[in-house]
Design a protein around this motif. Structure first.
Motif, short mmCIF file in Angstrom:
data_model
loop_
_atom_site.label_atom_id
_atom_site.label_comp_id
_atom_site.label_asym_id
_atom_site.label_seq_id
_atom_site.Cartn_x
_atom_site.Cartn_y
_atom_site.Cartn_z
N PHE A 353 0.86 -1.19 0.00
CA PHE A 353 0.00 0.00 0.00
C PHE A 353 0.90 1.24 0.00
N PRO A 354 0.72 2.12 -1.00
CA PRO A 354 1.66 3.24 -1.14
C PRO A 354 1.75 4.11 0.12
N ASP A 355 0.64 4.21 0.87
CA ASP A 355 0.67 5.12 2.01
C ASP A 355 0.78 4.39 3.35
N SER A 356 1.23 3.11 3.34
CA SER A 356 1.24 2.37 4.61
C SER A 356 2.41 2.84 5.49
N SER A 357 2.16 2.82 6.79
CA SER A 357 3.19 3.26 7.74
C SER A 357 4.11 2.08 8.05
N ALA A 358 5.24 2.38 8.70
CA ALA A 358 6.17 1.31 9.08
C ALA A 358 5.47 0.33 10.01
N PHE A 359 4.60 0.84 10.88
CA PHE A 359 3.84 -0.01 11.80
C PHE A 359 2.95 -0.99 11.01
N GLU A 360 2.25 -0.47 10.01
CA GLU A 360 1.36 -1.34 9.22
C GLU A 360 2.16 -2.40 8.45
N ARG A 361 3.34 -2.02 7.98
CA ARG A 361 4.15 -3.00 7.23
C ARG A 361 4.64 -4.11 8.16
N ARG A 362 4.98 -3.75 9.40
CA ARG A 362 5.37 -4.77 10.39
C ARG A 362 4.21 -5.74 10.67
N LEU A 363 3.00 -5.16 10.80
CA LEU A 363 1.82 -6.00 11.05
C LEU A 363 1.59 -6.97 9.89
N GLN A 364 1.78 -6.46 8.68
CA GLN A 364 1.59 -7.27 7.48
C GLN A 364 2.57 -8.46 7.50
N ALA A 365 3.82 -8.16 7.82
CA ALA A 365 4.84 -9.22 7.87
C ALA A 365 4.51 -10.22 8.98
N THR A 366 3.98 -9.71 10.09
CA THR A 366 3.65 -10.61 11.21
C THR A 366 2.46 -11.48 10.87
N ASP A 367 1.50 -10.92 10.15
CA ASP A 367 0.32 -11.69 9.71
C ASP A 367 0.78 -12.89 8.87
N LEU A 368 1.73 -12.63 7.98
CA LEU A 368 2.24 -13.68 7.10
C LEU A 368 3.03 -14.72 7.91
N ALA A 369 3.85 -14.24 8.83
CA ALA A 369 4.65 -15.15 9.66
C ALA A 369 3.72 -16.02 10.52
N TYR A 370 2.67 -15.41 11.05
CA TYR A 370 1.70 -16.16 11.86
C TYR A 370 1.03 -17.25 11.02
N LEU A 371 0.63 -16.85 9.80
CA LEU A 371 -0.06 -17.78 8.91
C LEU A 371 0.73 -19.08 8.75
N PHE A 372 2.04 -18.93 8.46
CA PHE A 372 2.82 -20.14 8.20
C PHE A 372 3.38 -20.78 9.47
N SER A 373 3.00 -20.24 10.64
CA SER A 373 3.41 -20.90 11.88
C SER A 373 2.23 -21.58 12.55
N SER A 374 1.04 -21.45 11.96
CA SER A 374 -0.15 -21.98 12.61
C SER A 374 -0.99 -22.81 11.63
N GLN A 375 -1.16 -24.06 11.91
CA GLN A 375 -2.00 -24.91 11.07
C GLN A 375 -3.44 -24.42 11.09
N LYS A 376 -3.85 -23.85 12.23
CA LYS A 376 -5.24 -23.38 12.32
C LYS A 376 -5.44 -22.15 11.43
N ALA A 377 -4.44 -21.26 11.40
CA ALA A 377 -4.55 -20.07 10.53
C ALA A 377 -4.56 -20.53 9.06
N LEU A 378 -3.71 -21.48 8.73
CA LEU A 378 -3.67 -21.99 7.35
C LEU A 378 -4.98 -22.68 6.98
N ALA A 379 -5.55 -23.40 7.96
CA ALA A 379 -6.82 -24.11 7.70
C ALA A 379 -7.94 -23.09 7.43
N SER A 380 -7.90 -21.96 8.13
CA SER A 380 -8.91 -20.93 7.91
C SER A 380 -8.78 -20.34 6.50
N LEU A 381 -7.53 -20.09 6.10
CA LEU A 381 -7.29 -19.61 4.74
C LEU A 381 -7.82 -20.62 3.72
N ALA A 382 -7.47 -21.88 3.92
CA ALA A 382 -7.85 -22.92 2.96
C ALA A 382 -9.37 -23.08 2.88
#
Ligand SMILES: Cc1cc2nc3c(=O)[nH]c(=O)nc-3n(C[C@H](O)[C@H](O)[C@H](O)COP(=O)(O)OP(=O)(O)OC[C@H]3O[C@@H](n4cnc5c(N)ncnc54)[C@H](O)[C@@H]3O)c2cc1C
Length: 390
Positions: A353-382
């Motif tokens: 997102f062109p106007d995202s803050s450093a905080f939002e970019r950290r959250l985005q990276a954490t969301d992705l890291a969480y996804l691939f560390s949790s079978q339950k998060a992956l199951a929700s995506l699937a």
């Protein structure tokens, strides 16, 4: 003319409903503004939920889809130079999606309509619904100099985001919810071997990219671009170079490039209009809601509307039971909003997102890291990707 159900729009929603109703002996006419060639020239969706595939089978239109469509049991998310697989099959207890182009779906639906002698009127200009609040609504349209009229019991608006149906509802009877994203997708179709047999959704600091396909000889690639970009600025060479930059090196090295046979920029938007009924007009598909294509919900959300409407109309004509029609908007919207949430989430997770803050970019990276560390998060995506139950 007189019919039971007047359908505006001969895209996938309108044709599928028309075919399903016809098979149940319910009379209908489809009015389409464009020529058939024009409708079949549009390159759009390619990932079908199993629920959509089941509806195509019920509509007796699935023979080619079942033969030529590809079952995909998973897809990849690429980030930080690697790609990780989302095992749809394993995470959902056996579900998958079918990769089969919307153009082919539409072609099969037209063929089925022709075979049964279904009425689809092309080049219908100035289609206008009238008396929608009465028990005898009607449609008018022009063909050349002639003004024609169709009387019907119900009008179904399947005429997409820019159609006339939603606009026929008085402003004080409809509420619109919208988010416009500050970027678009530049899509290229090319007769090349896809870089991966399964889709790759890639997030990169230069922006999102998607490696998709229509078959093992027809590739569809997308990259996130600013809305201000013009298609003329993107030669094939520039496109392939930018796509490669956004993919992990191992994937980029395998990419087979070639001439584009279609290239276009689509804006990304989330939109819902509520309710999906006004008098005897019912909205379905893109006429009522659209999503950004991340997560492949658009055509699939249209199909669930058609499922509910089809059953509601059959109950009305067969059993004189109007509970399905009365509950249509609420039922359809409940599922539509879940598709909206999922598309918004995947878009937010994977785009820059062109106007995202450093905080939002950290959250985005954490969301992705969480996804691939949790079978339950992956199951929700699937679970969302293969399609929630109707
Ligand atoms: C680039 C792109 C990629 C996409 N990828 C995916 C994906 O992977 N998966 C997914 O599920 N979805 C995807 N979608 C969304 C999907 O294509 C739409 O949700 C789908 O086309 C909706 O079908 P519809 O029949 O409701 O509307 P449409 O396909 O828009 O059909 C509406 C029809 O109504 C006609 N019409 C319009 N106005 C009038 C009028 N006034 N009178 C008569 N006829 C009229 C139009 O000509 C058109 O034929 C994508 C969309 C785009 C643009």
């Amino acid at each position: 003319m007189k019919t039971q159900v007047g359908i505006i729009g001969g895209g996938p929603s309108g044709l599928l409903l028309s075919q399903l109703l016809h098979l149940q002996g319910i009379d209908n006419i489809v009015l389409e503004r464009q020529s058939r060639d024009y409708v079949l020239g549009r390159i759009r969706a390619g990932v079908l939920e199993h629920g959509f595939a089941a509806l195509m089978r019920e509509a007796q239109c699935a023979e080619r889809m079942d033969r030529e469509g590809e079952i995909h049991d998973g897809f990849y998310i690429a980030h930080d130079g690697i790609k990780e697989r989302v095992d749809l099959n394993g995470l959902t207890g056996g579900n998958s999606v079918v990769v089969y182009g919307q153009t082919e779906v539409t072609r099969d639906l037209y063929a089925a309509r022709d075979k049964l002698g279904g009425i689809v009127i092309h080049n219908a200009e100035d289609v206008t619904p009238h008396d929608l609040e009465s028990a005898q609504p009607y449609l008018t349209y022009r063909q050349g100099d002639e003004l024609l009229r169709i009387d019907c019991d119900y009008v179904i608006g399947c005429d997409g985001f820019h159609g006339v149906s939603r606009k026929s509802i008085p402003n004080d009877k409809i509420t619109e919810f919208e988010r416009v994203y500050p970027f678009g997708w530049l899509g290229v179709l090319s007769r090349t071997k896809p870089v991966s047999p399964e889709l790759i959704y890639a997030t990169h600091e230069r922006g999102f990219a998607l490696c998709s396909l229509r078959s093992q000889v027809l590739s569809r690639y997308y990259i996130q671009v600013p809305l201000t970009d013009r298609i003329e600025a993107w030669s094939d060479e520039v496109f392939w170079a930018e796509l490669k930059r956004r993919l992990p090196d191992s994937v980029a090295a395998e990419l087979v490039t070639g001439d584009s046979i279609e290239k276009s920029i689509a804006p990304l938007r989330s939109f819902v209009a509520e309710p999906m009924r006004y008098g005897n007009l019912f909205l379905a598909g893109d006429a009522a809601h659209i999503v950004p294509p991340t997560g492949a919900r658009g055509l699939n959300s249209a199909a669930s509307d058609i499922y509910y409407l089809y059953h509601a109309l059959v109950d009305h004509y067969r059993k004189r039971d109007d509970s399905g029609l009365d509950g249509y908007s609420q039922k359809a919207l409940a599922r539509v909003w879940k598709g909206q949430r999922f598309s918004w989430w995947m878009t937010t997770l994977l785009h820059r997102f062109p106007d995202s803050s450093a905080f939002e970019r950290r959250l985005q990276a954490t969301d992705l890291a969480y996804l691939f560390s949790s079978q339950k998060a992956l199951a929700s995506l699937a679970e969302n990707y293969v399609g929630l139950p109707y």
